[in-house]
Design a protein around this motif. Structure first.
Motif, PDB file in Angstrom:
ATOM      1  N   TYR A  65      34.150  20.174   2.983  1.00  9.81           N
ATOM      2  CA  TYR A  65      35.358  20.993   3.133  1.00  9.81           C
ATOM      3  C   TYR A  65      36.147  20.777   1.852  1.00  9.81           C
ATOM      4  CZ  TYR A  65      34.416  21.293   8.165  1.00  9.81           C
ATOM      5  OH  TYR A  65      33.851  21.526   9.391  1.00  9.81           O
TER       6      TYR A  65
ATOM      7  N   ASN B 123      36.207  17.383   0.131  1.00  4.31           N
ATOM      8  CA  ASN B 123      35.900  16.340   1.121  1.00  4.31           C
ATOM      9  C   ASN B 123      34.416  16.465   1.521  1.00  4.31           C
ATOM     10  OD1 ASN B 123      35.850  14.506   3.178  1.00  4.31           O
ATOM     11  ND2 ASN B 123      37.261  15.615   4.530  1.00  4.31           N
TER      12      ASN B 123
ATOM     13  N   VAL C 267      31.705  15.630   3.769  1.00  4.86           N
ATOM     14  CA  VAL C 267      31.648  15.064   5.126  1.00  4.86           C
ATOM     15  C   VAL C 267      30.230  14.575   5.430  1.00  4.86           C
ATOM     16  CG1 VAL C 267      32.003  15.535   7.579  1.00  4.86           C
ATOM     17  CG2 VAL C 267      33.571  16.500   5.886  1.00  4.86           C
TER      18      VAL C 267
ATOM     19  N   THR D 136      31.669   5.678  12.812  1.00  4.59           N
ATOM     20  CA  THR D 136      33.118   5.435  12.798  1.00  4.59           C
ATOM     21  C   THR D 136      33.884   6.759  12.896  1.00  4.59           C
ATOM     22  OG1 THR D 136      32.987   5.466  10.410  1.00  4.59           O
ATOM     23  CG2 THR D 136      33.053   3.307  11.427  1.00  4.59           C
ATOM     24  N   SER D 137      35.135   6.659  13.306  1.00  7.80           N
ATOM     25  CA  SER D 137      35.957   7.849  13.501  1.00  7.80           C
ATOM     26  C   SER D 137      36.082   8.632  12.195  1.00  7.80           C
ATOM     27  CB  SER D 137      37.337   7.398  13.993  1.00  7.80           C
ATOM     28  OG  SER D 137      38.116   8.519  14.229  1.00  7.80           O
TER      29      SER D 137
ATOM     30  N   CYS E  31      33.716  10.281  10.618  1.00  6.99           N
ATOM     31  CA  CYS E  31      32.579  10.244   9.685  1.00  6.99           C
ATOM     32  C   CYS E  31      31.743  11.523   9.730  1.00  6.99           C
ATOM     33  CB  CYS E  31      31.699   9.023   9.946  1.00  6.99           C
ATOM     34  SG  CYS E  31      30.704   9.197  11.410  1.00  6.99           S
TER      35      CYS E  31
ATOM     36  N   THR F 277      31.201  15.162  14.895  1.00 13.83           N
ATOM     37  CA  THR F 277      31.502  16.460  15.512  1.00 13.83           C
ATOM     38  C   THR F 277      31.107  17.596  14.577  1.00 13.83           C
ATOM     39  OG1 THR F 277      33.289  15.518  16.813  1.00 13.83           O
ATOM     40  CG2 THR F 277      33.369  17.882  16.463  1.00 13.83           C
ATOM     41  N   THR F 278      31.326  17.389  13.299  1.00 11.42           N
ATOM     42  CA  THR F 278      30.923  18.406  12.323  1.00 11.42           C
ATOM     43  C   THR F 278      29.421  18.674  12.437  1.00 11.42           C
ATOM     44  OG1 THR F 278      32.670  17.679  10.845  1.00 11.42           O
ATOM     45  CG2 THR F 278      30.877  18.936   9.843  1.00 11.42           C
TER      46      THR F 278
ATOM     47  N   GLU G 271      29.871  26.223  12.544  1.00  8.63           N
ATOM     48  CA  GLU G 271      30.082  25.857  11.135  1.00  8.63           C
ATOM     49  C   GLU G 271      28.748  26.041  10.418  1.00  8.63           C
ATOM     50  OE1 GLU G 271      32.640  25.041   9.426  1.00  8.63           O
ATOM     51  OE2 GLU G 271      34.144  24.330  10.849  1.00  8.63           O
TER      52      GLU G 271
ATOM     53  N   GLU H 243      31.253  13.257  23.130  1.00 11.82           N
ATOM     54  CA  GLU H 243      31.953  12.213  23.905  1.00 11.82           C
ATOM     55  C   GLU H 243      32.333  12.707  25.293  1.00 11.82           C
ATOM     56  OE1 GLU H 243      34.703   9.604  22.226  1.00 11.82           O
ATOM     57  OE2 GLU H 243      34.155  10.039  20.161  1.00 11.82           O
TER      58      GLU H 243
HETATM   59  N1  LIG Z   1      37.673  22.712   9.868  1.00  6.70           N
HETATM   60  C1  LIG Z   1      37.854  21.680   9.053  1.00  6.70           C
HETATM   61  N2  LIG Z   1      38.472  21.840   7.873  1.00  6.70           N
HETATM   62  C2  LIG Z   1      38.653  20.819   7.015  1.00  6.70           C
HETATM   63  N3  LIG Z   1      38.236  19.558   7.258  1.00  6.70           N
HETATM   64  C3  LIG Z   1      37.619  19.335   8.422  1.00  6.70           C
HETATM   65  C4  LIG Z   1      37.393  20.365   9.377  1.00  6.70           C
HETATM   66  N4  LIG Z   1      36.730  19.841  10.438  1.00  6.70           N
HETATM   67  C5  LIG Z   1      36.575  18.540  10.165  1.00  6.70           C
HETATM   68  N5  LIG Z   1      37.100  18.228   8.957  1.00  6.70           N
HETATM   69  C6  LIG Z   1      37.072  16.886   8.317  1.00  6.70           C
HETATM   70  O1  LIG Z   1      35.746  16.415   8.402  1.00  6.70           O
HETATM   71  C7  LIG Z   1      35.736  15.011   8.601  1.00  6.70           C
HETATM   72  C8  LIG Z   1      34.840  14.677   9.776  1.00  6.70           C
HETATM   73  O2  LIG Z   1      35.432  15.124  10.993  1.00  6.70           O
HETATM   74  P1  LIG Z   1      34.651  15.038  12.379  1.00  6.70           P
HETATM   75  O3  LIG Z   1      35.558  15.568  13.425  1.00  6.70           O
HETATM   76  O4  LIG Z   1      33.313  15.659  12.251  1.00  6.70           O
HETATM   77  O5  LIG Z   1      34.474  13.463  12.540  1.00  6.70           O
HETATM   78  P2  LIG Z   1      33.982  12.623  13.793  1.00  6.70           P
HETATM   79  O6  LIG Z   1      32.986  11.633  13.294  1.00  6.70           O
HETATM   80  O7  LIG Z   1      33.534  13.524  14.892  1.00  6.70           O
HETATM   81  O8  LIG Z   1      35.332  11.873  14.215  1.00  6.70           O
HETATM   82  P3  LIG Z   1      35.830  11.279  15.638  1.00  6.70           P
HETATM   83  O9  LIG Z   1      34.874  10.192  16.039  1.00  6.70           O
HETATM   84  O10 LIG Z   1      37.198  10.744  15.326  1.00  6.70           O
HETATM   85  O11 LIG Z   1      35.861  12.437  16.614  1.00  6.70           O
HETATM   86  C9  LIG Z   1      37.180  14.584   8.743  1.00  6.70           C
HETATM   87  O12 LIG Z   1      37.603  14.092   7.496  1.00  6.70           O
HETATM   88  C10 LIG Z   1      37.904  15.872   9.070  1.00  6.70           C
HETATM   89  O13 LIG Z   1      39.218  15.835   8.597  1.00  6.70           O
END
Ligand SMILES: Nc1ncnc2c1ncn2[C@@H]1O[C@H](COP(=O)(O)OP(=O)(O)OP(=O)(O)O)[C@@H](O)[C@H]1O
Length: 257
Positions: free
Chosen positions: A13, A16, A18, A37-38, A40, A43-44, A53, A166
């Motif tokens: 993004y 960033n 990911v 970890t949170s 990371c 969800t993406t 996405e 989750e």
């Molecule tokens: N639509 C978006 N636009 C910009 N950045 C995004 C978007 N979606 C996610 N991110 C960024 O991507 C990164 C990963 O987010 P993601 O939600 O996939 O993490 P996660 O591992 O599922 O976290 P958690 O365990 O806290 O749910 C984060 O830095 C988030 O800010």
């Protein structure tokens, strides 16, 4: 043949990064649990699988072909919360999914077709333990019942791949144990391929046939977004010793006891 395959997949993004260079292959019927970890990118990764996405680089394949870049009936999803429609009752929530699949334009069916969908929905709700709550609204259900409803809603469309973000994270331990039995029995009966994110490593070990850890291999302290996460552990379950569990627990931090 692999049902899902990723080759050198990246998701960024802006600046960033990911996900970084993720490659994997998954066979039909595997139950993949995902920890990390949170923030990371777990969800993406599920969003890429769902088709809401798209990857910045690399290939993501479903049955060897590029994965469609919009959701379809192949893939169902359940989130930790808010997967269901609050203004529809339990039965209507589940029927809507089936009606949208049968009649994408109107979202409604009539006569014989509607009766058949109603019967399917009732059977599905009975199988997830909601047979006596058909006319209740989501706000009248406990957290566990709402997640049962979310599962029924995802399953009525007969997906081949179930994505769970989750799904049991907000539930009390006793209810969570019941949900574990439910998801295992659904998985055994349907042969679904499941990807499930959990923040509970023990849950991941207990439910999955394979556990993935998402983590960054490289870190730049000056620019934390410069490098993305990839799969750092890919563990077939049932053969893992306690030392590996302990090492992963440490790499994930203290909230995984
Ligand atoms: N639509 C978006 N636009 C910009 N950045 C995004 C978007 N979606 C996610 N991110 C960024 O991507 C990164 C990963 O987010 P993601 O939600 O996939 O993490 P996660 O591992 O599922 O976290 P958690 O365990 O806290 O749910 C984060 O830095 C988030 O800010």
């Amino acid at each position: 043949m692999n049902v899902i395959e990723a080759r050198h997949l990246w998701k960024e993004y802006g600046d960033n990064v990911v996900l970084e260079n993720v490659s994997l292959a998954v066979k039909a019927g595997e139950f993949i649990t995902v920890v990390g970890t949170s923030g990371c990118g777990k969800t993406t990764f599920l969003k890429l699988l769902l088709g809401v996405e798209t990857a910045t680089r690399g290939d993501l394949l479903l049955d060897g072909k590029p994965l469609p870049d919009e959701p379809n009936a192949d893939r169902g999803i359940v989130f930790q919360r808010y997967s269901v429609f609050p203004h529809l009752n339990v039965l209507e929530n589940v029927m809507l999914g089936a009606e949208l699949a049968a009649s994408p334009f109107w979202g409604r069916t009539f006569g014989k077709r509607r009766r058949a969908i109603r019967e399917q929905a009732v059977a599905m709700l009975e199988s997830v333990g909601l047979g006596t709550a058909l006319l209740k609204y989501p706000s009248e259900l406990s957290g566990g019942m709402q997640q049962r409803l979310a599962l029924a809603q995802a399953l009525i469309k007969k997906p081949r791949i179930l994505l769970l973000d989750e799904p049991f994270g907000a539930l009390d331990p006793g209810i969570r144990a019941d949900m574990h039995q439910l998801i295992l029995s659904i998985w055994r009966q349907t042969g679904l391929t499941i990807f499930m994110i959990t923040h509970d490593l023990k849950e991941g070990f207990y439910l999955g046939t394979r556990l993935w850890v998402f983590d960054k291999r490289r870190h730049d302290p000056q620019a934390p977004n410069r490098f993305g996460a990839t799969i750092t552990y890919d563990i077939p379950l049932g053969h893992t010793d306690r030392t590996t569990l302990h090492t992963i627990q440490q790499s994930l931090g203290a909230n995984h006891d």
